[in-house]
Design a protein around this motif. Structure first.
Motif, mmCIF file in Angstrom:
data_model
loop_
_atom_site.group_PDB
_atom_site.id
_atom_site.type_symbol
_atom_site.label_atom_id
_atom_site.label_comp_id
_atom_site.label_asym_id
_atom_site.label_seq_id
_atom_site.Cartn_x
_atom_site.Cartn_y
_atom_site.Cartn_z
ATOM 1 N N LYS A 1 -14.296 3.658 -15.785
ATOM 2 C CA LYS A 1 -14.314 3.578 -17.238
ATOM 3 C C LYS A 1 -13.253 2.751 -17.710
ATOM 4 O O LYS A 1 -11.996 2.672 -17.105
ATOM 5 C CB LYS A 1 -14.385 4.933 -17.801
ATOM 6 C CG LYS A 1 -15.279 5.729 -17.430
ATOM 7 C CD LYS A 1 -15.018 7.135 -18.050
ATOM 8 C CE LYS A 1 -15.948 8.575 -17.300
ATOM 9 N NZ LYS A 1 -15.448 9.683 -17.597
ATOM 10 N N GLU A 2 -13.368 2.272 -18.893
ATOM 11 C CA GLU A 2 -12.395 1.254 -19.547
ATOM 12 C C GLU A 2 -11.117 2.144 -19.873
ATOM 13 O O GLU A 2 -10.998 3.325 -20.280
ATOM 14 C CB GLU A 2 -12.975 0.862 -21.038
ATOM 15 C CG GLU A 2 -12.181 -0.094 -21.646
ATOM 16 C CD GLU A 2 -12.826 -0.502 -22.985
ATOM 17 O OE1 GLU A 2 -13.414 0.030 -23.483
ATOM 18 O OE2 GLU A 2 -12.148 -1.604 -23.333
ATOM 19 N N GLY A 3 -10.008 1.459 -19.397
ATOM 20 C CA GLY A 3 -8.875 2.221 -19.857
ATOM 21 C C GLY A 3 -8.058 3.193 -18.658
ATOM 22 O O GLY A 3 -7.180 3.910 -18.963
ATOM 23 N N GLU A 4 -9.112 3.424 -17.683
ATOM 24 C CA GLU A 4 -8.672 4.364 -16.731
ATOM 25 C C GLU A 4 -8.115 3.943 -15.277
ATOM 26 O O GLU A 4 -8.483 2.734 -14.946
ATOM 27 C CB GLU A 4 -9.855 5.642 -16.190
ATOM 28 C CG GLU A 4 -10.701 5.080 -15.479
ATOM 29 C CD GLU A 4 -11.976 5.816 -15.104
ATOM 30 O OE1 GLU A 4 -11.810 7.136 -15.608
ATOM 31 O OE2 GLU A 4 -12.982 5.733 -14.444
ATOM 32 N N ILE A 5 -7.449 4.872 -14.722
ATOM 33 C CA ILE A 5 -7.048 4.569 -13.350
ATOM 34 C C ILE A 5 -7.978 5.354 -12.399
ATOM 35 O O ILE A 5 -8.070 6.524 -12.338
ATOM 36 C CB ILE A 5 -5.571 4.713 -13.007
ATOM 37 C CG1 ILE A 5 -4.653 4.039 -13.849
ATOM 38 C CG2 ILE A 5 -5.419 4.390 -11.312
ATOM 39 C CD1 ILE A 5 -3.056 4.254 -13.488
ATOM 40 N N PHE A 6 -8.829 4.490 -11.581
ATOM 41 C CA PHE A 6 -9.681 5.318 -10.563
ATOM 42 C C PHE A 6 -9.481 4.999 -9.348
ATOM 43 O O PHE A 6 -9.195 3.955 -8.957
ATOM 44 C CB PHE A 6 -11.134 4.479 -11.167
ATOM 45 C CG PHE A 6 -12.411 5.233 -10.267
ATOM 46 C CD1 PHE A 6 -12.943 6.116 -10.931
ATOM 47 C CD2 PHE A 6 -12.502 4.637 -8.943
ATOM 48 C CE1 PHE A 6 -13.894 6.886 -9.872
ATOM 49 C CE2 PHE A 6 -13.536 5.284 -8.076
ATOM 50 C CZ PHE A 6 -14.503 6.559 -8.872
ATOM 51 N N ALA A 7 -9.355 5.956 -8.343
ATOM 52 C CA ALA A 7 -8.821 6.002 -7.129
ATOM 53 C C ALA A 7 -9.965 6.138 -6.083
ATOM 54 O O ALA A 7 -10.725 6.954 -6.393
ATOM 55 C CB ALA A 7 -7.586 6.870 -6.836
ATOM 56 N N LEU A 8 -10.043 5.077 -5.255
ATOM 57 C CA LEU A 8 -10.949 5.411 -4.044
ATOM 58 C C LEU A 8 -10.241 5.817 -2.931
ATOM 59 O O LEU A 8 -9.183 4.917 -2.519
ATOM 60 C CB LEU A 8 -11.595 3.963 -3.833
ATOM 61 C CG LEU A 8 -12.945 3.746 -3.333
ATOM 62 C CD1 LEU A 8 -14.119 4.665 -3.985
ATOM 63 C CD2 LEU A 8 -13.352 2.324 -3.478
ATOM 64 N N LEU A 9 -10.355 7.089 -2.651
ATOM 65 C CA LEU A 9 -9.202 7.499 -1.573
ATOM 66 C C LEU A 9 -10.084 7.793 -0.305
ATOM 67 O O LEU A 9 -10.910 8.220 -0.480
ATOM 68 C CB LEU A 9 -8.682 8.869 -2.201
ATOM 69 C CG LEU A 9 -7.796 9.743 -1.157
ATOM 70 C CD1 LEU A 9 -6.565 9.176 -1.043
ATOM 71 C CD2 LEU A 9 -7.568 11.247 -1.909
ATOM 72 N N GLY A 10 -9.623 7.496 0.947
ATOM 73 C CA GLY A 10 -10.238 7.638 1.992
ATOM 74 C C GLY A 10 -9.452 7.406 3.346
ATOM 75 O O GLY A 10 -8.237 6.565 3.260
ATOM 76 N N PRO A 11 -9.531 8.074 4.510
ATOM 77 C CA PRO A 11 -8.910 7.670 5.616
ATOM 78 C C PRO A 11 -9.074 6.312 6.046
ATOM 79 O O PRO A 11 -9.919 5.624 5.579
ATOM 80 C CB PRO A 11 -9.423 8.533 6.583
ATOM 81 C CG PRO A 11 -11.037 9.042 5.907
ATOM 82 C CD PRO A 11 -10.799 8.969 4.571
ATOM 83 N N ASN A 12 -8.428 6.029 7.013
ATOM 84 C CA ASN A 12 -8.607 4.549 7.797
ATOM 85 C C ASN A 12 -10.243 4.215 8.104
ATOM 86 O O ASN A 12 -10.799 5.233 8.595
ATOM 87 C CB ASN A 12 -7.770 4.326 9.022
ATOM 88 C CG ASN A 12 -6.484 4.393 8.487
ATOM 89 O OD1 ASN A 12 -5.448 5.058 9.300
ATOM 90 N ND2 ASN A 12 -5.963 3.311 7.730
ATOM 91 N N GLY A 13 -10.562 3.227 7.733
ATOM 92 C CA GLY A 13 -12.030 2.858 8.209
ATOM 93 C C GLY A 13 -13.203 3.533 7.378
ATOM 94 O O GLY A 13 -14.463 3.501 7.807
ATOM 95 N N ALA A 14 -12.693 4.044 6.105
ATOM 96 C CA ALA A 14 -13.717 4.958 5.527
ATOM 97 C C ALA A 14 -14.511 3.911 4.693
ATOM 98 O O ALA A 14 -15.780 4.146 4.414
ATOM 99 C CB ALA A 14 -12.790 5.589 4.185
ATOM 100 N N GLY A 15 -14.150 2.727 4.319
ATOM 101 C CA GLY A 15 -14.805 1.678 3.725
ATOM 102 C C GLY A 15 -14.392 1.153 2.316
ATOM 103 O O GLY A 15 -15.076 0.562 1.640
ATOM 104 N N LYS A 16 -13.091 1.513 2.301
ATOM 105 C CA LYS A 16 -12.522 1.259 0.989
ATOM 106 C C LYS A 16 -12.385 -0.310 0.769
ATOM 107 O O LYS A 16 -12.651 -0.787 -0.437
ATOM 108 C CB LYS A 16 -10.982 1.914 0.748
ATOM 109 C CG LYS A 16 -11.093 3.257 1.127
ATOM 110 C CD LYS A 16 -9.550 3.933 0.825
ATOM 111 C CE LYS A 16 -8.549 3.433 2.141
ATOM 112 N NZ LYS A 16 -8.884 3.825 3.501
#
Ligand SMILES: Nc1ncnc2c1ncn2[C@@H]1O[C@H](COP(=O)(O)OP(=O)(O)OP(=O)(O)O)[C@@H](O)[C@H]1O
Length: 313
Positions: free
Chosen positions: A33-48
């Motif tokens: 969303k506009e103005g937010e910090i969005f985190a894609l959190l995952g272990p090694n090799g997760a696809g980030k």
């Protein structure tokens, strides 16, 4: 308004050792969303990284749709890519033989824009590295290089920033400093999509978080809500009893138990608050003295492990 929309993104890689393709990202969907910090959190090799590189046009994905500020990445590629700037994982974001000022002017230039030396210095000042403005990048520390890469993003002045593992390799002090800087960047009105396995970073600065594991999103939620849900469930209960309670305690779903003389330290997960009252009644009916009941503080590690079954991060 959503600044990034990812729908059913699928990316497979050929493998050297087998004819089968490896599914790195398995039909994931999320939006920033506009103005937010969005985190894609995952272990090694997760696809980030695969996800971030797909969004910034560095990878051709197999299926799905990516929209950046209403521009479809496949059909309106250049307009879509103009909306974002990116700091990739590692040290390939900058020309190491150029200074921070020169890097800023170069990268702003290739976007067809101009920036004066003073404007560039203001950005370096905002990030606390003004005094390094004229040093060549390869002589700067990892943290300073990372700040320079962020300075380039700010100078390019897109509304949306993509940061792949922004705190990787930073020492504790730089890490803390970098977190603060990202919050300040958000306060400048930027929207940030970051990928990370740094739980402290997510806990401190993210507004929403998607946990990704084996190429799939296992949860996507407002961070505060996620933390509330988890903190509501864990309790530490201390009770005193002259009788042996171990067998009885089995009935109330204790997850951890330690005992010293006649004092029991118990950890219990409750799904609803009525379960807590049931346990209190249980002790009362047996004349067990309740010494204390404490709600457990939750940290993001616990949440992460429960969704990823403890995959290495
Ligand atoms: N170019 C490639 N060729 C083949 N397989 C790849 C390639 N790039 C990534 N992969 C595989 O795809 C999967 C996802 O990798 P990716 O780099 O997206 O994960 P990640 O979550 O960013 O991991 P990390 O935290 O370790 O950087 C992994 O199994 C990885 O080995």
């Amino acid at each position: 308004m959503n600044v990034i929309e990812v729908n059913d993104l699928l990316k497979r890689y050929p493998q050297r050792t087998s004819k089968e393709m490896l599914t790195a990202v398995d039909k994931i969907s999320f939006h920033v969303k506009e103005g937010e910090i969005f985190a894609l959190l995952g272990p090694n090799g997760a696809g980030k990284t695969t996800t971030i590189k797909s969004i910034c046009g560095l990878l051709v994905f197999d299926e799905g749709k990516i929209k950046i500020k209403d521009y479809d990445l496949k059909t309106e590629r250049s307009k879509a890519l103009k909306q974002i700037s990116v700091v990739l994982e590692g040290s390939r974001n900058l020309y190491h033989r150029l200074t921070p000022i020169e890097n800023i002017q170069y990268f702003v230039g290739i976007r067809g824009k101009k920036i004066s030396k003073n404007e560039a210095l203001d950005i370096l000042d905002f990030l606390g590295i003004k005094e390094k403005a004229n040093e060549v990048v390869y002589t700067l520390s990892r943290g300073m290089q990372q700040k320079t890469a962020l300075a380039v993003c700010l100078a390019v002045d897109t509304d949306v920033l993509l940061l792949d593992e922004p705190t990787l390799g930073l020492d504790v002090i730089s890490n803390v400093e970098f977190r603060r800087l990202l919050t300040n960047v958000k306060e400048r009105g930027k929207s940030i999509l970051l990928s990370t396995h740094d739980m402290a970073l997510v806990e401190e600065i993210a507004d929403r978080v998607a946990i990704i594991n084996n190429g799939k999103i296992v949860v996507c939620e407002d961070k505060k809500k996620l933390m509330d849900v988890f903190s509501a469930t864990g309790y530490k209960i201390k009770v005193r009893s002259e009788d042996t309670l171990e067998r009885e305690l089995d009935k109330i779903g204790i997850t951890e138990l330690t005992k010293e003389s006649n004092v029991y330290d118990l950890t219990v997960d409750f799904k609803t608050s009525s379960e807590l009252y049931e346990v209190i009644d249980f002790f009362k009916s047996r004349n067990v003295e309740i010494v204390s009941i404490e709600k457990q503080m939750v940290n993001f590690e616990k949440i992460f492990i429960s969704y990823t079954n403890g995959s290495n991060s």
